[in-house]
Design an enzyme around this catalytic site. Structure first.
Site, PDB file in Angstrom:
ATOM      1  N   ASP A  51       0.817  -1.212   0.000  1.00  0.00           N
ATOM      2  CA  ASP A  51       0.000   0.000   0.000  1.00  0.00           C
ATOM      3  C   ASP A  51       0.856   1.270   0.000  1.00  0.00           C
ATOM      4  O   ASP A  51       2.008   1.267   0.455  1.00  0.00           O
ATOM      5  CB  ASP A  51      -0.881   0.040   1.259  1.00  0.00           C
ATOM      6  N   HIS A 196       3.669  -2.120   3.173  1.00  0.00           N
ATOM      7  CA  HIS A 196       3.674  -0.762   2.627  1.00  0.00           C
ATOM      8  C   HIS A 196       4.962  -0.527   1.848  1.00  0.00           C
ATOM      9  O   HIS A 196       6.053  -0.794   2.365  1.00  0.00           O
ATOM     10  CB  HIS A 196       3.539   0.265   3.754  1.00  0.00           C
TER      11      HIS A 196
HETATM   12 ZN   LIG Z   1      -2.649   3.276   3.084  1.00  0.00          ZN
END
Ligand SMILES: [Zn+2]
Length: 229
Positions: A51, A196
């Protein structure tokens, strides 16, 4: 009586009881059958997701590691980052990974008006489509924030909401070893793992990936993209 043929030809009350017991056991086994093979046959697939990118610094490093292990992954990108680093989005897609929608500027979508929600999703769609040729079918709401507004807004735009099932909290930078341990201790067939590649220093995530990929591969897992079309 221990031979299977004894149960086939019961003699006397004890034998009859045993035979009945066998029947009950057989019936139970039949009832249980559908669940057991389904579990045993569950494909050892894991869905790695990243992400908050694309990041010109970390995303290419992650792509290199994924290709070393023959792994495909799903990247939930932020529209304004795609606008800033379109070549990175293009590279993610060119390497066979899936690029999906994580909103334009990472707000909590639950608090937005309908038109603001639509802008967050469609502006990101357009930027991703311009680089990959494909319109995202999946939306991952920032913070996993889902309510009725988000659900109906996503449905209205033809998006399926995709969250995750394993969260090592790599964004909080708990250390490479903690990220490895949290992922490897939790992954099951079909797990969706949240990492992430953007939004800050992701060097710990990058450092944890080789052991995660190597270990899961040795456990028989393959790494697939989420079904988002
Ligand atoms: Zn996010």
């Amino acid at each position: 009586m221990s031979s299977p043929r004894g149960a086939d030809r019961p003699r006397g009350r004890r034998a009859a009881r045993l035979a009945a017991g066998t029947l009950v056991a057989a019936a139970t086994a039949v009832v249980a059958l559908p669940a057991v093979p389904a579990q045993a046959a569950a494909p050892k697939v894991v869905y790695l997701t990243f992400d908050d990118g694309p990041s010109p610094r970390y995303t290419p490093q992650i792509l290199t590691l994924l290709s070393q292990y023959g792994a495909r992954a799903t990247f939930f990108e932020i529209g304004q980052n795609v606008a800033a680093y379109p070549e990175v989005t293009r590279l993610v897609s060119a390497r066979g990974h899936s690029v999906q929608n994580h909103s334009w500027s990472h707000p909590d979508l639950r608090n937005l008006s309908k038109s603001a929600f639509q802008y967050q999703v469609t502006a990101t769609d357009a930027r991703i489509r311009a680089q990959t040729g494909t319109t995202p079918g999946c939306l991952r709401p920032p913070y996993g924030g889902v309510n009725g507004t988000v659900r109906s807004g996503a449905a209205g735009l033809g998006k399926s909401i995709q969250l995750w099932s394993v969260d090592p909290q790599d964004w909080a930078r708990p250390g490479r070893a903690a990220i490895e341990r949290r992922v490897l201790g939790a992954v099951k067939p079909g797990s969706v793992v949240l990492f992430h590649d953007g939004g800050g220093d992701r060097s710990q995530t990058v450092a944890a990936l080789p052991a995660i990929l190597r270990t899961l591969k040795s456990r028989g897992y393959t790494f697939a993209v989420l079904p988002c079309s």
